[in-house]
Design a protein around this motif. Structure first.
Motif, PDB file in Angstrom:
ATOM      1  N   ALA A 113      64.723  -0.856  47.539  1.00  0.00           N
ATOM      2  CA  ALA A 113      65.051   0.194  46.574  1.00  0.00           C
ATOM      3  C   ALA A 113      65.844  -0.368  45.402  1.00  0.00           C
ATOM      4  CB  ALA A 113      65.838   1.308  47.261  1.00  0.00           C
ATOM      5  N   VAL A 114      66.837  -1.207  45.694  1.00  0.00           N
ATOM      6  CA  VAL A 114      67.636  -1.812  44.619  1.00  0.00           C
ATOM      7  C   VAL A 114      66.760  -2.696  43.739  1.00  0.00           C
ATOM      8  CG1 VAL A 114      69.529  -3.402  44.115  1.00  0.00           C
ATOM      9  CG2 VAL A 114      69.800  -1.670  45.905  1.00  0.00           C
ATOM     10  N   ALA A 115      65.856  -3.442  44.359  1.00  0.00           N
ATOM     11  CA  ALA A 115      64.947  -4.300  43.576  1.00  0.00           C
ATOM     12  C   ALA A 115      64.054  -3.461  42.673  1.00  0.00           C
ATOM     13  CB  ALA A 115      64.106  -5.147  44.520  1.00  0.00           C
ATOM     14  N   GLN A 116      63.550  -2.354  43.204  1.00  0.00           N
ATOM     15  CA  GLN A 116      62.675  -1.488  42.406  1.00  0.00           C
ATOM     16  C   GLN A 116      63.436  -0.873  41.233  1.00  0.00           C
ATOM     17  OE1 GLN A 116      60.465   1.432  44.695  1.00  0.00           O
ATOM     18  NE2 GLN A 116      60.280   2.804  42.926  1.00  0.00           N
ATOM     19  N   ILE A 117      64.646  -0.403  41.478  1.00  0.00           N
ATOM     20  CA  ILE A 117      65.451   0.205  40.412  1.00  0.00           C
ATOM     21  C   ILE A 117      65.847  -0.849  39.376  1.00  0.00           C
ATOM     22  CG2 ILE A 117      67.610   1.422  39.913  1.00  0.00           C
ATOM     23  CD1 ILE A 117      67.362   2.628  42.769  1.00  0.00           C
ATOM     24  N   THR A 118      66.154  -2.054  39.850  1.00  0.00           N
ATOM     25  CA  THR A 118      66.510  -3.143  38.927  1.00  0.00           C
ATOM     26  C   THR A 118      65.338  -3.460  38.005  1.00  0.00           C
ATOM     27  OG1 THR A 118      68.060  -4.073  40.541  1.00  0.00           O
ATOM     28  CG2 THR A 118      67.283  -5.535  38.790  1.00  0.00           C
ATOM     29  N   THR A 119      64.147  -3.526  38.580  1.00  0.00           N
ATOM     30  CA  THR A 119      62.959  -3.807  37.767  1.00  0.00           C
ATOM     31  C   THR A 119      62.729  -2.724  36.709  1.00  0.00           C
ATOM     32  OG1 THR A 119      61.919  -4.975  39.602  1.00  0.00           O
ATOM     33  CG2 THR A 119      60.469  -4.183  37.862  1.00  0.00           C
ATOM     34  N   GLN A 120      62.948  -1.462  37.102  1.00  0.00           N
ATOM     35  CA  GLN A 120      62.669  -0.348  36.198  1.00  0.00           C
ATOM     36  C   GLN A 120      63.776  -0.128  35.170  1.00  0.00           C
ATOM     37  OE1 GLN A 120      61.748   2.621  39.431  1.00  0.00           O
ATOM     38  NE2 GLN A 120      60.053   3.126  38.064  1.00  0.00           N
ATOM     39  N   TYR A 121      65.038  -0.265  35.610  1.00  0.00           N
ATOM     40  CA  TYR A 121      66.149   0.167  34.762  1.00  0.00           C
ATOM     41  C   TYR A 121      67.197  -0.909  34.507  1.00  0.00           C
ATOM     42  CZ  TYR A 121      64.173   4.675  36.056  1.00  0.00           C
ATOM     43  OH  TYR A 121      63.317   5.726  36.263  1.00  0.00           O
ATOM     44  N   GLY A 122      67.082  -2.059  35.147  1.00  0.00           N
ATOM     45  CA  GLY A 122      68.043  -3.119  34.959  1.00  0.00           C
ATOM     46  C   GLY A 122      69.073  -3.165  36.076  1.00  0.00           C
ATOM     47  N   GLU A 123      69.695  -4.336  36.227  1.00  0.00           N
ATOM     48  CA  GLU A 123      70.639  -4.556  37.323  1.00  0.00           C
ATOM     49  C   GLU A 123      71.870  -3.664  37.214  1.00  0.00           C
ATOM     50  OE1 GLU A 123      72.581  -8.360  39.646  1.00  0.00           O
ATOM     51  OE2 GLU A 123      72.525  -8.417  37.455  1.00  0.00           O
ATOM     52  N   GLU A 124      72.362  -3.467  36.000  1.00  0.00           N
ATOM     53  CA  GLU A 124      73.582  -2.666  35.832  1.00  0.00           C
ATOM     54  C   GLU A 124      73.364  -1.237  36.324  1.00  0.00           C
ATOM     55  OE1 GLU A 124      76.694  -1.219  32.327  1.00  0.00           O
ATOM     56  OE2 GLU A 124      75.174  -2.751  31.897  1.00  0.00           O
ATOM     57  N   HIS A 125      72.212  -0.656  35.982  1.00  0.00           N
ATOM     58  CA  HIS A 125      71.917   0.709  36.426  1.00  0.00           C
ATOM     59  C   HIS A 125      71.811   0.758  37.954  1.00  0.00           C
ATOM     60  CE1 HIS A 125      70.400   4.817  35.847  1.00  0.00           C
ATOM     61  NE2 HIS A 125      69.555   4.559  36.836  1.00  0.00           N
TER      62      HIS A 125
END
Length: 881
Positions: A126-138
């Motif tokens: 989930a964190v990897a997917q969100i990082t890909t979509q919105y960036g690591e900070e988000h």
């Protein structure tokens, strides 16, 4: 007689080979135990019934019915002793099959975790997917706000005795041993002998409790989940994600993963309809919880301290660590001297070993050396951690010590927040008595609860017991009543009190926003919003809303309520937490929790998910460490993803696009459901065709099955026995009734299939209905329904069952139920004939009890047979309540 149908042979070979081998082994050993106990005739009778019930699932209806009638004739031919023995045999078989399936799930989870990529549905994925979509900070910002709050409840759906559960646990451990490649032939032979010993013990252990458990028995039972799994699993869950996020730096820097789980409990706090939960029970429940967590923390602190042998020459201590030692010396010089003598030149080790002794003193209420609050212990651990890091021992700072810190952050000194629940009518009655000046013992007990809450908070801090849930909240006055009672009980003494409205019926869900607007005007709530950073909690009842409106209409009403509440919170700048009162059964909001999270209304999750974990679900989800970690990760991952703009907009767009479809389904499904449950004489018929009364007699929980009304009224029947009884009768009505009428009213199959593909709520609903239908059986159900001598109601139920099955298969595009879930579908397909065997035995007893005037001794024997089969069917169908 008919032979085994080809479809079932096919199903058998689709079950994974290791699982098939485990089930075969355990079945063979149970067969040997039956031969040793009852000779070859007992096993022959069990095998004969097994073969007939399998044949009754033949594709040829005539041959299937012939086998079904033969099954009933065989069961009727036995005396009651043999009937009980056969019922016990099938029940034991299900216990063994269940543990084999659980063991295989854990085996598969180990195989999934190859380390090459994040496991599907995991937090790391989930964190990897969100990082890909919105960036690591988000992604890290979302992670920092993540909260998962499972609340353990003691609803009476766990039909197993604790002695039976313990026997199963021992067998499970022996089965796991057999996977070790280190075992030789002699070891395997000894393992087999021990398995036989344990299965023999399981067979000889009574499946029925003699007495109902007390609330404190339920507290102690739940503690096994903490002791055996959660205390160890949660820090490992945090660590696993931190390892992925930090990579090679893992364990050498402050963690990026917060302790995001907070455990709650209603066990010993939920007094709604349970007269056995008193203020003294609540006090003792917290004492039991504290004893368990303090012992656990003491053991870990002692272990970590003993291992922390870093020398002050290589790793000098900070002034803060030296001050901690000096302070301790002033209080208990002898203890400090003893520790220093054993650990010379190791100040960090000394602080942790002293901390372990302080934890012991805290548990034993030794005020001179005890911690006042968990925060004091946590501050000492962080001081040691900072000192180690400053001295360059970063791996020591952020290794095992960090996991202990996570445990303290997660559990504190109270283990789980004990929540209080009471019915709004009880508060209204108490206030009326106080106004009159004449108070009953019941009202004195209501006041005593607030005094206990204050005492618990004084010892363990506000988070230990500050939430008070008001059942059947119907106005802001229901919330104001709790604050007024607390003020009267405590004479103005401080109490952190979060009063949580529980909206349960469909009408209450619709009125929720208006009630909350009124509640915001209460000064006590305004003050709590200021004190908590404008946090507010609302509970939604799945069980009663489904019993009230039917499964489909309740699902849609709950979604609409969540959307309205999320909009209300946004208008008032409130950080809302929705508390989902879900059960284990599909008729009570059950099903995969992670998929349910992703189907929530947009804005209603926002990084926080709280739900009840009830009855048998507690041990199914948290009994095995690997399965517990998987469940926690799945729910937490779904909570993160549900809080992203992509998922929220998808849900919002789909809800808007299919609003008309939803309205059409809702209207038709509601009319169909009400057309059944509001039929004249329905309540009495329900009691005749299901084991409702017998379930009420089962000593499986401290709570009464009804709130005091007779069976002529369904309105005050608890939702749990409502669902449980329908499940036992193989109807599962609470999980599907009305859905077929709703789908048929839409009529447009292409539109329904499009909605199934695009609308998460509809997808999850249909999938859950499909599961519920798969665990029902119209052939067996008809035999139960006909006991009520109401052919009109019988045909109404069976017609809707056929309609719902037909439309669900059409919408999903499946030829058979659960076609796309191969392992699960085949497991259900293989299990159902064995459940049938218990149903035929239960029906035999039912027919006699319902239609004959029997001597009391014979009636009691038949009731015992019913209770035995209730246990077995619950084990066979699993998510029953």
């Amino acid at each position: 007689m008919p032979t085994t149908p080809p479809s079932r042979v096919h199903a058998r070979f689709e079950v994974p080979a290791p699982l098939r081998a485990d089930v075969r082994l355990l079945g063979e050993l149970l067969g040997q135990v039956l031969r040793e106990y009852g000779g070859p005739t007992l096993l022959a009778d069990v095998e004969r019934l097994r073969e007939l019930t399998i044949a009754a699932h033949h594709d040829d209806p005539a041959r299937a019915e012939e086998a079904a009638q033969a099954s009933e004739a065989l069961v009727a031919s036995w005396d009651l002793d043999r009937a009980e023995e056969v019922a016990r045999a099938f029940t034991c078989y299900f216990h063994l099959t269940n543990l084999a399936e659980e063991h295989h799930r854990a085996r598969v989870l180990r195989e999934y975790d190859t380390g090459d990529a994040p496991v599907r549905d995991s937090l790391a994925a989930a964190v990897a997917q969100i990082t890909t979509q919105y960036g690591e900070e988000h992604a890290l910002t979302l992670l920092s706000r993540l909260e998962f709050r499972p609340v353990l409840t003691a609803h009476p759906t766990e039909a197993r005795r604790r002695a039976v559960a313990s026997a199963i646990q021992r067998i499970s451990a022996l089965l796991a041993e057999r996977d070790s490649p280190k075992l030789g032939a002699a070891d395997l032979a000894e393992n087999r002998r021990r398995l036989l010993e344990e299965i023999d013990r399981l067979w000889r252990t009574s499946q029925i409790r003699v007495t109902k458990p007390s609330p404190l028995d339920e507290v102690r039972t739940a503690m096994a989940v903490f002791d055996d799994t959660l205390f160890q699993v949660l820090p490992r869950t945090y660590r696993q994600l931190d390892n992925v996020l930090a990579g090679e730096r893992a364990g050498t820097e402050p963690p990026r993963v917060p302790a995001f789980v907070r455990l709650g409990s209603w066990i010993g706090g939920d007094r709604d309809g349970n007269p056995y939960v008193t203020s003294q029970v609540t006090r003792t429940a917290m004492a039991i919880q504290a004893d368990h967590v303090l012992r656990a923390l003491e053991r870990v602190c002692e272990r970590v301290g003993r291992a922390l042998t870093v020398d002050e020459e290589t790793t000098p201590a900070s002034p803060e660590v030296r001050r901690l030692l000096a302070d301790a010396r002033a209080i208990a010089p002898e203890v400090v001297e003893e520790v220093a003598t054993r650990s010379p030149g190791e100040p960090h080790r000394q602080v942790l070993l002293l901390a372990a002794r302080k934890l012991s003193a805290t548990r034993q209420r030794n005020a001179d050396f005890a911690y006042g609050k968990a925060e004091e212990f946590l501050a000492e651990l962080r001081a040691v951690q900072a000192s180690l890091a400053a001295a360059g021992a970063r791996r020591q700072a952020y290794g095992e010590l960090q996991e202990l810190i996570w445990q303290v952050e997660t559990f504190g000194f109270h283990l789980a927040e004990l929540e209080i629940r009471q019915h709004s009518k009880v508060h209204a009655r108490a206030l009326a008595e106080l106004a009159s000046g004449e108070t009953s013992p019941e009202t004195e007990e209501v006041l005593s609860v607030f005094r206990v809450m204050a005492q618990v908070q004084q010892r363990f801090g506000p988070d230990a017991c500050r939430r008070y849930v008001v059942s059947f909240t119907q106005s802001a006055n229901d919330l104001a009543a709790v604050f007024e009672l607390a003020e009267r009980a405590l004479d103005g003494r401080p109490l952190a009190l979060d009063v949580i409205p529980l909206f349960e019926t469909e009408d209450d869900l619709k009125a929720a926003v208006g009630i909350l607007d009124e509640a915001l005007r209460l000064p006590q709530i305004q003050r709590r919003l200021e004190e908590t950073g404008r946090r507010f909690e609302v509970m939604l009842g799945y069980s009663d809303s489904a019993k009230d409106a039917g499964p489909l209409s309740a699902t849609l009403a709950l979604y609409d309520a969540q959307a309205a509440l999320a909009a209300w919170a946004k208008r008032h700048d409130i950080r809302l937490t929705l508390f989902h009162g879900r059960g284990g059964a599909l008729g009570r909001g059950g099903g995969p929790a992670n998929r349910a999270v992703l189907a929530q209304a947009p804005g209603s999750v926002n990084g926080r998910f709280k739900l009840t974990e009830q009855g048998e679900v507690i041990f199914a989800r948290y009994g095995n460490p690997l399965i517990a970690r998987r469940h926690i990760e799945q729910v937490a991952a779904a909570t993160l993803l549900a809080s992203t703009p992509t998922v929220e907009s998808r849900a919002a767009n789909a809800a808007e696009k299919y609003a008309d479809l939803a309205a059409t389904m809702d209207d038709a499904a509601r009319r169909a459901y009400h057309g059944l449950v509001r039929s004249e004489g329905f309540a009495e018929w329900f009691a005749k065709v299901t084991p409702l009364e017998e379930v009420g007699q089962l000593p499986i929980g401290s709570r009464p099955a009804r709130r005091g009304l007779s069976v002529s009224s369904l309105e005050d029947l608890r939702a749990i026995p409502w669902v449980f009884a329908w499940t036992q009768a193989r109807v599962n009505l609470a999980g599907w009734y009305g859905v077929g009428s709703g789908l048929e009213a839409v009529g447009d199959l292409d539109l329904l299939r499009q909605a199934y593909a695009e609308w998460p709520l509809f997808t999850v609903t249909i999938d859950n209905v499909e599961m519920s239908l798969a665990k029902s059986d119209a052939r067996i159900a008809r035999r139960y329904l006909e006991l009520g001598d109401r052919p009109d109601l019988t045909e109404k139920v069976l017609d809707e069952h056929a309609r719902t099955t037909r439309w669900v298969l059409a919408v999903t595009g499946h030829e058979r139920l659960l076609e796309n879930r191969r392992v699960l579908g085949r497991a259900v397909q293989l299990r159902n004939p064995y459940v049938d065997a218990l149903s035929y035995l239960q029906l035999r007893a039912f027919r006699a009890l319902r239609t004959q005037d029997l001597p009391e001794s014979e009636a009691n024997r038949l009731r015992r047979l019913v209770l035995l089969t209730v246990n077995g069917i619950a084990a066979g169908l699993q998510n029953t309540g």
